[in-house]
Write a protein that holds these residues in place. Structure first.
Motif, PDB file in Angstrom:
ATOM      1  N   THR A 165       0.858  -1.184   0.000  1.00 36.92           N
ATOM      2  CA  THR A 165       0.000   0.000   0.000  1.00 36.92           C
ATOM      3  C   THR A 165       0.891   1.230   0.000  1.00 36.92           C
ATOM      4  N   VAL A 166       0.720   2.085  -0.997  1.00 37.58           N
ATOM      5  CA  VAL A 166       1.473   3.333  -1.092  1.00 37.58           C
ATOM      6  C   VAL A 166       0.512   4.486  -0.877  1.00 37.58           C
ATOM      7  N   ILE A 167       0.806   5.322   0.112  1.00 36.17           N
ATOM      8  CA  ILE A 167      -0.036   6.466   0.456  1.00 36.17           C
ATOM      9  C   ILE A 167       0.748   7.750   0.201  1.00 36.17           C
ATOM     10  N   ASP A 168       0.114   8.718  -0.447  1.00 33.39           N
ATOM     11  CA  ASP A 168       0.763   9.995  -0.743  1.00 33.39           C
ATOM     12  C   ASP A 168       2.093   9.743  -1.446  1.00 33.39           C
ATOM     13  N   GLY A 169       2.041   8.916  -2.488  1.00 28.45           N
ATOM     14  CA  GLY A 169       3.250   8.487  -3.162  1.00 28.45           C
ATOM     15  C   GLY A 169       3.903   9.590  -3.980  1.00 28.45           C
ATOM     16  N   THR A 170       5.187   9.863  -3.707  1.00 32.26           N
ATOM     17  CA  THR A 170       5.957  10.847  -4.465  1.00 32.26           C
ATOM     18  C   THR A 170       7.266  10.248  -4.964  1.00 32.26           C
ATOM     19  N   SER A 171       7.403   8.934  -4.937  1.00 30.93           N
ATOM     20  CA  SER A 171       8.619   8.280  -5.412  1.00 30.93           C
ATOM     21  C   SER A 171       8.788   8.510  -6.911  1.00 30.93           C
ATOM     22  N   PRO A 172      10.021   8.754  -7.373  1.00 32.97           N
ATOM     23  CA  PRO A 172      10.224   8.908  -8.822  1.00 32.97           C
ATOM     24  C   PRO A 172      10.034   7.619  -9.582  1.00 32.97           C
ATOM     25  N   ALA A 173      10.131   6.470  -8.880  1.00 33.22           N
ATOM     26  CA  ALA A 173       9.946   5.188  -9.542  1.00 33.22           C
ATOM     27  C   ALA A 173       9.491   4.155  -8.521  1.00 33.22           C
ATOM     28  N   VAL A 174       8.504   3.336  -8.914  1.00 30.84           N
ATOM     29  CA  VAL A 174       8.053   2.213  -8.101  1.00 30.84           C
ATOM     30  C   VAL A 174       8.067   0.972  -8.988  1.00 30.84           C
ATOM     31  N   LYS A 175       8.818  -0.040  -8.566  1.00 34.34           N
ATOM     32  CA  LYS A 175       8.835  -1.315  -9.282  1.00 34.34           C
ATOM     33  C   LYS A 175       8.410  -2.379  -8.285  1.00 34.34           C
ATOM     34  N   ALA A 176       7.289  -3.029  -8.554  1.00 37.76           N
ATOM     35  CA  ALA A 176       6.709  -3.977  -7.605  1.00 37.76           C
ATOM     36  C   ALA A 176       6.338  -5.265  -8.312  1.00 37.76           C
ATOM     37  N   ASP A 177       6.694  -6.400  -7.695  1.00 38.76           N
ATOM     38  CA  ASP A 177       6.366  -7.720  -8.229  1.00 38.76           C
ATOM     39  C   ASP A 177       5.801  -8.573  -7.110  1.00 38.76           C
ATOM     40  N   SER A 178       4.743  -9.325  -7.400  1.00 40.58           N
ATOM     41  CA  SER A 178       4.174 -10.245  -6.419  1.00 40.58           C
ATOM     42  C   SER A 178       3.561 -11.435  -7.134  1.00 40.58           C
ATOM     43  N   ILE A 179       3.328 -12.499  -6.369  1.00 43.39           N
ATOM     44  CA  ILE A 179       2.613 -13.653  -6.917  1.00 43.39           C
ATOM     45  C   ILE A 179       1.115 -13.484  -6.706  1.00 43.39           C
TER      46      ILE A 179
END
Length: 261
Positions: A165-179
């Motif tokens: 869960t990302v709240i108030d996201g300001t990251s320049p990049a998000v890389k997420a992997d899940s099953i």
């Protein structure tokens, strides 16, 4: 020759470290770990409760380590939560803001806030909360959830069934992997372009975007359905209605959302 200080903690205790701390390594089983970055005062440790074997604490060449000797960092996510690990420790750590942090837990709850150095969190079944981190962040989990709030650095997330869960996201990049873990991202308005790369086999993906968004999106699910409320994003999959900017839910035929807003 460098100085090395060591402690063995088998009861509640407070420690203040006069030597500089530039990196933090924590590995615990049960309980809580609270890491707080601060610009004032020396680093400190408060162990408020402990059950089981003692914790080994050391400070060597700026690296502050708090761990059990039989809980290694390498191969951490391959460890099993054995019945013999009936251990609990409740720890609060205050360290300089620029500290690099590695926190590993088996089923303890971890909270890390206010750091600008690189942060790495690994958990088996314990939940993690990351708040106000401005450096690069990596979070790996088996089944524990990760909540990230107001992150300013790049976020890399890997999970088996744990949720992101990302709240108030300001990251320049998000890389997420899940099953099978779900992903919910609430992206805040920012002047810096952001890249979102999300991939899951059977988990759901929900993304809420501002207007204007200034975001490049690449989100896909193998067995989930997809819908999209933005004309500039391309959907490859079966439509499914929903109130989010982009949504993928389990139980569908799979698909992909790509594009730049």
């Amino acid at each position: 020759m460098s100085d090395r200080s060591e402690w063995s903690l088998s009861a509640p205790r407070k420690l203040t470290f006069d030597a500089p701390v530039t990196a933090l390594h924590v590995r615990v089983v049960g309980g809580t770990v609270n890491v707080v970055g601060t610009d004032t005062g020396p680093a400190s440790l408060h162990l408020s409760e402990i059950e089981g074997p003692p914790l080994a604490v050391s400070l060597h060449n700026g690296v502050l380590s708090i761990a059990y000797e039989d809980l290694p960092w390498q191969g951490f996510l391959k460890l099993l939560d054995r019945k013999g690990w009936q251990r609990t420790a409740h720890i609060t750590l205050t360290v300089p803001t620029e500290t690099r942090a590695e926190v590993g837990t088996v089923h303890a709850v971890a909270v890390v806030s206010g750091l600008s150095g690189r942060t790495e969190v690994r958990g088996i079944s314990g939940d993690s909360t990351l708040v106000g981190l401005t450096g690069e962040v990596r979070a790996d989990t088996v089944s524990g959830s990760v909540e990230a709030q107001s992150l300013g650095g790049r976020l890399r997330f890997n999970s088996v069934s744990g949720e992101l869960t990302v709240i108030d996201g300001t990251s320049p990049a998000v890389k997420a992997d899940s099953i099978s873990g779900n992903m919910v991202l609430d992206i805040a308005p920012t002047a810096t372009p952001a890249d979102l790369h999300l991939n899951t086999v059977s988990g759901g993906i929900a993304i809420r975007l501002p207007d204007p968004a200034n975001v490049a999106v690449d989100a896909q699910t193998t067995s989930g359905q997809l819908s999209n409320a933005f004309d500039d994003l391309t959907v490859d999959g079966s439509p499914w209605g929903g109130p989010w900017g982009a949504w993928a839910c389990p139980g569908g035929t799979g698909g992909k959302i790509t594009g730049t807003l």
